[in-house]
Write an enzyme that holds these catalytic residues in place. Structure first.
Site, PDB file in Angstrom:
ATOM      1  N   GLY A 497      32.189  33.548 -31.450  1.00 44.68           N
ATOM      2  CA  GLY A 497      33.055  33.751 -30.438  1.00 44.68           C
ATOM      3  C   GLY A 497      32.719  34.482 -29.523  1.00 44.68           C
ATOM      4  O   GLY A 497      31.767  35.206 -29.349  1.00 44.68           O
ATOM      5  N   GLY A 499      34.710  36.895 -26.081  1.00 39.61           N
ATOM      6  CA  GLY A 499      36.048  37.244 -25.308  1.00 39.61           C
ATOM      7  C   GLY A 499      35.917  38.135 -24.096  1.00 39.61           C
ATOM      8  O   GLY A 499      34.775  38.244 -23.545  1.00 39.61           O
ATOM      9  N   GLY A 502      33.153  40.933 -25.219  1.00 41.30           N
ATOM     10  CA  GLY A 502      31.751  40.392 -24.985  1.00 41.30           C
ATOM     11  C   GLY A 502      31.786  39.543 -25.990  1.00 41.30           C
ATOM     12  O   GLY A 502      32.477  38.762 -26.401  1.00 41.30           O
ATOM     13  N   VAL A 504      30.608  37.761 -29.842  1.00 42.64           N
ATOM     14  CA  VAL A 504      30.837  38.130 -31.339  1.00 42.64           C
ATOM     15  C   VAL A 504      30.005  37.540 -32.125  1.00 42.64           C
ATOM     16  O   VAL A 504      29.763  36.211 -32.134  1.00 42.64           O
ATOM     17  CB  VAL A 504      32.431  37.907 -31.998  1.00 42.64           C
ATOM     18  CG1 VAL A 504      32.632  38.409 -33.221  1.00 42.64           C
ATOM     19  CG2 VAL A 504      33.357  38.480 -31.017  1.00 42.64           C
ATOM     20  N   LYS A 518      30.921  42.857 -32.536  1.00 39.41           N
ATOM     21  CA  LYS A 518      31.334  42.471 -31.066  1.00 39.41           C
ATOM     22  C   LYS A 518      30.604  43.545 -30.374  1.00 39.41           C
ATOM     23  O   LYS A 518      30.461  44.504 -30.422  1.00 39.41           O
ATOM     24  CB  LYS A 518      32.968  42.976 -31.076  1.00 39.41           C
ATOM     25  CG  LYS A 518      33.452  42.411 -29.697  1.00 39.41           C
ATOM     26  CD  LYS A 518      34.904  43.040 -29.391  1.00 39.41           C
ATOM     27  CE  LYS A 518      35.740  42.278 -30.344  1.00 39.41           C
ATOM     28  NZ  LYS A 518      36.999  42.886 -29.923  1.00 39.41           N
ATOM     29  N   ASP A 614      48.554  42.595 -27.098  1.00 37.18           N
ATOM     30  CA  ASP A 614      47.873  41.416 -26.985  1.00 37.18           C
ATOM     31  C   ASP A 614      48.055  40.627 -28.092  1.00 37.18           C
ATOM     32  O   ASP A 614      47.103  39.735 -28.572  1.00 37.18           O
ATOM     33  CB  ASP A 614      46.440  41.717 -26.702  1.00 37.18           C
ATOM     34  CG  ASP A 614      45.814  40.341 -25.945  1.00 37.18           C
ATOM     35  OD1 ASP A 614      46.513  39.622 -25.197  1.00 37.18           O
ATOM     36  OD2 ASP A 614      44.642  40.350 -25.825  1.00 37.18           O
TER      37      ASP A 614
END
Length: 828
Positions: A497, A499, A502, A504, A518, A614
């Site tokens: 992943g 985001g 940065g 993951v 991460k 969030d």
């Protein structure tokens, strides 16, 4: 920073046109999803820089112009070298607007072209007007006498974008020759924070993507002028020579080799190749001593704006090997970056572009002064400093210094009046504070009795496996070498992943513990606040439904967070878009209940509480048993203190999930998380994104659309087709009412997360998959682990009353309170 050692040497700077021609590499083409190019007042299409501007008289489908308030004007005396795009104009005699259809929610570039001419009816040189973008003023009392391009970068989060032109007075008029509105890549302006340069230099400005930025200077340092034809985003870059304070101190550096973009730093969107292939460096050719000096540029700016966004571009094209170039960066005399080592910022790769962002508090000089000079870490023979490019943008929606001083004066006056009254309240307030602390201690004791285990700060290895209910070990530092080993040196095949912070990676530690790693952008301090926030928050909390932090790494200019690995990933990909098997209604309810338990603990498990800020389906992860775990605490903030009702802070969050009251008032409470969770509830039920700009306007926003169907009593018409016929009506009704309460316009009308949890468990009970429980039992207990009870709890009704269910799904309403568990003092 002024020159440290003066020199009178001069230097001739030959730069052949032949060599320059070798540098003109065209940037890779970029095709924006939104691409509105309008030739105002024209019926013909006009080609410019390989693009076509469409005449607004042709009435393009995606653009509308308010009628009856403007006229088309043609230049009656065009010169031989006149630009065709500027031979037409649209003149507005009253407030008039263009409205653009937006397909991609996100960052856009807006350019307004003004080139005045004189016709029989109008002298455009005398125009004076204002322009607003979706209601926010971007130009005020604007008038010009020569060709001007005004460029803005802003977030567009609606499907209709309006540019409104308003003449200053009734007899006046406004005009525009051409308009560009097009989407840009999401990484042009990062959500990351930028370092604040000024008296409060230790602070960060962490809301950049929400700002409206107006371009003031865009400089190709050491290079020639670059036209829109040579830029991915059709920008113009001008040379730096006119801004250099001491030209003889600088020496041009250049290369014919294309920059290395592979390390994930800057890209051709950030700046064209040619910006990174030229630079100014320190000129030591005529020096007889090892004198130290700085290269300094002064860029004039408007004093009316209090803050400016400054982006500096770097690419080491002067070093023969790594770790030879160390230098300092100064802005307005303040140290902005000390001992900058481009090798560490670029994953130890030469000639790899990077940029660093700053926010500058303006002084009274009227300039932004940028200096680069050698670091003490450099050897005497290798002292050097470089700069490749500069962008300076006015922060349009930041309060100006004049306005701030007026508000301060007003508050001084108000403070004087209120001061006397405040003194009289001190004694009463002190008594209340003591009473609240006593109650808070009682609350904490109840919290511990529910099985929550606050973090105990024991020393020890951060790699220990932790389980809920055991003694906790605070996450500690993990050596970078061990993280490299766990991720096979950050193997791209292990990426799971990415985001805002940065990328993951999946990793395996030496004890065979699976982890998620991460990694922030190496060497960049962008994201530092999120990095520190995650460590701070996750060091204080521990819960089965919150993702655990195993450890962190902050060495070799790295910012790395190591979490427990959550096998099945984000909830979002199990709802839509990935082709995974759909979740049953029972699974979805249990996932929502698990996430609510985690958030309930977050809000109440500590004395001050923590607000996530969030909440969204991508931040709710599922383990191998589909147990929900709330993740990503980079934006989290401590809740208000005992004597406060809210936290005043800049707005952060994700579009579609953001609490509108928080957005309007910039006052954060835990009820903002409640709103976001309400959006997630409808996302779970309807299996569609929170925002889908490709749908019809009334369907774009999930929360608004689902609320309409809920209030009509027709929620069953919009649920995930897979769930049709599989949800008991009473369960769906309870679930819909809970989501509706979460999405109340005002935070005071929203339930607590404990109330939400109680009703979700009741919805599960009504579905027939959970045991029935007593009216005042604690929601923190797993309902399925306890024996069946005969009494069905009362819960929230659609009108705020209390439902009483007799066990057969038929309920009536009685009482005036919202939640039955609040009737007694023992409830939560």
């Amino acid at each position: 920073m002024e020159t440290k050692t003066k020199t009178t040497h001069t230097l001739s700077l030959p730069f052949s046109l032949l060599h320059l021609s070798l540098l003109l590499h065209l940037s890779i083409a970029f095709t924006p999803l939104d691409n509105h190019l309008i030739s105002c007042g024209s019926i013909a299409n006009t080609p410019v820089d390989n693009r076509v501007f469409v005449g607004d008289l042709t009435k393009p489908n995606s653009v509308s112009l308010s009628s009856g308030q403007s006229i088309s004007l043609t230049n009656p005396n065009p010169s031989s070298n006149s630009i065709p795009l500027y031979q037409k104009a649209r003149v507005f005699t009253r407030a008039s607007s263009y409205e653009f259809e937006i397909k991609k929610i996100g960052t856009h570039m807006v350019r307004l072209h003004f080139s005045p001419f004189i016709s029989q009816s109008y002298d455009l040189n005398t125009a004076n007007f204002s322009v607003s973008a979706n209601g926010f003023s971007i130009l005020s009392h604007f008038g010009i006498s020569s060709t001007v391009l005004k460029e803005f970068i802003l977030m567009i989060n609606v499907v209709k974008f309006e540019l409104l032109f308003v003449p200053t007075n009734q007899s006046g008029f406004a005009f525009v020759n051409a308009i560009e509105v097009f989407s840009v890549p999401d990484d042009l302006i990062f959500e990351y924070e930028a370092k604040l340069i000024g008296p409060n230099g230790d602070e960060v400005f962490d809301n950049m993507s929400k700002q409206i930025l107006e371009t003031v200077h865009r400089i190709n340092v050491g290079g020639s002028k670059l036209t829109p034809f040579n830029d991915t985003l059709w920008r113009t870059w001008i040379p730096d020579e006119d801004f250099l304070l001491l030209k003889s101190a600088a020496k041009i550096a250049s290369t014919t080799h294309t920059p290395n973009y592979e390390n994930g730093g800057a890209s051709r969107v950030s700046a064209p190749d040619n910006v990174y292939m030229t630079a100014q460096q320190m000129n030591r050719d005529n020096l007889t001593t090892n004198a130290e000096f700085n290269l300094t540029w002064d860029y004039p700016v408007d004093l009316e704006s209090a803050r400016y966004f400054v982006r500096l571009h770097f690419c080491d094209i002067v070093s023969q090997s790594l770790n030879l170039l160390y230098f300092n960066v100064f802005i307005n005399g303040f140290i902005a970056y000390k001992d900058l080592d481009l090798s560490s910022l670029t994953s130890h790769t030469l000639a790899s572009p990077r940029f660093i962002d700053f926010v500058v508090d303006l002084d009274n000089s009227g300039v932004v002064r940028i200096s680069v000079g050698p670091s003490d870490l450099s050897s005497l023979l290798r002292k050097n400093a470089i700069l490749n490019g500069v962008e300076i943008m006015k922060m349009v929606n930041f309060m100006g210094s004049e306005d701030r001083s007026k508000k301060i004066s007003n508050w001084v006056l108000v403070g004087s009046i209120v001061g006397g009254f405040a003194f009289l309240c001190v004694v009463a307030f002190t008594v209340l504070l003591i009473l609240r602390r006593v109650r808070q201690k009682q609350k904490l004791k109840k919290t511990e009795s529910m099985g929550w285990t606050p973090l105990q700060a024991h020393r020890g290895s951060s790699l220990s496996r932790l389980s809920e209910g055991t003694a906790l070990v605070s996450p500690g530092s993990i050596p970078f070498a061990e993280i490299q080993l766990a991720t096979n040196n950050f193997d791209k095949n292990l990426i799971i992943g990415s985001g805002g912070f940065g990328i993951v990676y999946k990793g395996v530690l030496r004890d065979n513990t699976k982890v998620a790693v991460k990694r922030g952008v190496p060497g960049s301090r962008q994201g530092l606040h999120e990095f520190q926030s995650e460590i701070t928050v996750l060091s204080k909390i521990r819960h089965h439904h919150l993702v655990s932090l195993v450890g962190f790494c902050e060495e070799q200019s790295e910012m790395i967070l190591v979490y427990e690995y959550v096998e099945k990933g984000p909830l979002k990909k199990h709802l839509y878009g990935s082709g995974l098997p759909p979740l049953s209604w029972k699974q979805r309810l249990e996932i929502c209940i698990g996430a609510a338990r985690g958030l309930h603990y977050l809000h109440t498990g500590l004395a001050q509480g923590i607000i996530h800020r969030d909440i969204k389906s991508t931040n709710i992860l599922l383990d191998e048993n589909y147990v929900a775990k709330v993740a990503d605490f980079g934006l989290s903030r401590p809740g208000p203190c005992l004597n406060e009702t809210h936290v005043s802070t800049g707005v952060k969050g994700s579009f579609g999930y953001l609490d509108p009251e928080y957005f309007r008032r910039q006052q954060l409470t835990d009820k903002s998380d409640i709103y976001s969770f309400g959006v997630v509830l409808f996302e779970v039920l309807c299996a569609r994104p929170a925002v889908d700009p490709l749908l019809a306007s009334e369907l774009v926003n999930l929360a608004e659309w689902a609320l309409e169907w809920q209030k009509k009593g027709l929620l069953d018409q919009i649920i995930d087709p897979y769930l049709v016929g599989k949800i008991k009506p009473t369960s769906l009704r309870k679930f819909g009412e809970t989501a509706e309460k979460c999405l109340a316009e005002y935070g005071a009308d929203r339930p607590t997360m404990g109330d939400v949890l109680w009703n979700l468990e009741y919805a599960l009970q009504l579905q027939g998959n959970g045991r029935q429980r007593g009216a005042h039992e604690e929601s923190g207990v797993n309902a399925q682990e306890l024996p069946a009870a005969r009494v069905v709890p009362r819960a929230l009704s659609s009108d705020g009353g209390i439902e009483r269910d007799d066990g057969d799904g038929v309920s009536d309403i009685s009482g005036s309170q919202v939640f039955s568990q609040l009737i007694t003092n023992e409830g939560r």
